[in-house]
Design a protein around this motif. Sequence first.
Motif, PDB file in Angstrom:
ATOM      1  N   LYS A  11       0.822  -1.200   0.000  1.00  0.00           N
ATOM      2  CA  LYS A  11       0.000   0.000   0.000  1.00  0.00           C
ATOM      3  C   LYS A  11       0.861   1.257   0.000  1.00  0.00           C
ATOM      4  N   ASN A  12       2.004   1.213   0.664  1.00  0.00           N
ATOM      5  CA  ASN A  12       2.871   2.379   0.817  1.00  0.00           C
ATOM      6  C   ASN A  12       4.231   2.171   0.161  1.00  0.00           C
ATOM      7  N   ILE A  13       4.258   1.530  -0.991  1.00  0.00           N
ATOM      8  CA  ILE A  13       5.512   1.184  -1.648  1.00  0.00           C
ATOM      9  C   ILE A  13       6.338   2.417  -2.002  1.00  0.00           C
ATOM     10  N   LEU A  14       5.701   3.490  -2.358  1.00  0.00           N
ATOM     11  CA  LEU A  14       6.423   4.695  -2.740  1.00  0.00           C
ATOM     12  C   LEU A  14       7.147   5.307  -1.533  1.00  0.00           C
ATOM     13  N   ILE A  15       6.503   5.328  -0.398  1.00  0.00           N
ATOM     14  CA  ILE A  15       7.117   5.877   0.809  1.00  0.00           C
ATOM     15  C   ILE A  15       8.258   4.982   1.286  1.00  0.00           C
ATOM     16  N   VAL A  16       8.044   3.665   1.234  1.00  0.00           N
ATOM     17  CA  VAL A  16       9.091   2.721   1.640  1.00  0.00           C
ATOM     18  C   VAL A  16      10.315   2.865   0.735  1.00  0.00           C
ATOM     19  N   ALA A  17      10.085   3.024  -0.560  1.00  0.00           N
ATOM     20  CA  ALA A  17      11.202   3.226  -1.486  1.00  0.00           C
ATOM     21  C   ALA A  17      11.920   4.539  -1.182  1.00  0.00           C
ATOM     22  N   GLY A  18      11.174   5.582  -0.862  1.00  0.00           N
ATOM     23  CA  GLY A  18      11.778   6.865  -0.512  1.00  0.00           C
ATOM     24  C   GLY A  18      12.631   6.781   0.737  1.00  0.00           C
ATOM     25  N   ILE A  19      12.165   6.019   1.720  1.00  0.00           N
ATOM     26  CA  ILE A  19      12.940   5.840   2.949  1.00  0.00           C
ATOM     27  C   ILE A  19      14.247   5.118   2.642  1.00  0.00           C
ATOM     28  N   ALA A  20      14.182   4.078   1.817  1.00  0.00           N
ATOM     29  CA  ALA A  20      15.391   3.328   1.469  1.00  0.00           C
ATOM     30  C   ALA A  20      16.372   4.191   0.681  1.00  0.00           C
ATOM     31  N   VAL A  21      15.870   4.909  -0.317  1.00  0.00           N
ATOM     32  CA  VAL A  21      16.738   5.770  -1.128  1.00  0.00           C
ATOM     33  C   VAL A  21      17.336   6.886  -0.271  1.00  0.00           C
ATOM     34  N   GLY A  22      16.538   7.479   0.594  1.00  0.00           N
ATOM     35  CA  GLY A  22      17.023   8.541   1.462  1.00  0.00           C
ATOM     36  C   GLY A  22      18.067   8.058   2.455  1.00  0.00           C
ATOM     37  N   ALA A  23      17.869   6.861   2.999  1.00  0.00           N
ATOM     38  CA  ALA A  23      18.837   6.313   3.944  1.00  0.00           C
ATOM     39  C   ALA A  23      20.180   6.058   3.260  1.00  0.00           C
ATOM     40  N   ILE A  24      20.116   5.496   2.071  1.00  0.00           N
ATOM     41  CA  ILE A  24      21.355   5.264   1.317  1.00  0.00           C
ATOM     42  C   ILE A  24      22.020   6.589   0.970  1.00  0.00           C
ATOM     43  N   GLY A  25      21.226   7.559   0.546  1.00  0.00           N
ATOM     44  CA  GLY A  25      21.764   8.881   0.226  1.00  0.00           C
ATOM     45  C   GLY A  25      22.372   9.566   1.433  1.00  0.00           C
ATOM     46  N   GLY A  26      21.725   9.458   2.585  1.00  0.00           N
ATOM     47  CA  GLY A  26      22.253  10.057   3.809  1.00  0.00           C
ATOM     48  C   GLY A  26      23.567   9.439   4.232  1.00  0.00           C
ATOM     49  N   PHE A  27      23.655   8.120   4.106  1.00  0.00           N
ATOM     50  CA  PHE A  27      24.907   7.455   4.456  1.00  0.00           C
ATOM     51  C   PHE A  27      26.024   7.828   3.482  1.00  0.00           C
TER      52      PHE A  27
END
Length: 79
Positions: A11-27
Amino acid sequence: MRQKILQFIKKNILIVAGIAVGAIGGFLYWNFVGCTSGHCPITSSPVNSTLYGALMGGLLFSMGKPDKKKDKEKPDTTE
């Protein structure tokens, strides 16, 4: 329990993908740019930078999620 988690992710695939991409980007930001002096509250620690990136990624990607209520309330005005 597993079924509910999978349903939530679908249901929230877009938000989950954003969290993953953002976490990788932050690191990656911490790793390549970072803050060597330790005075930067976000980029001085890899944990802080990753969490901040995940938050920003989730917020950014959530803007692309369609609003179902808005679509239902919109009257059909085509004639």
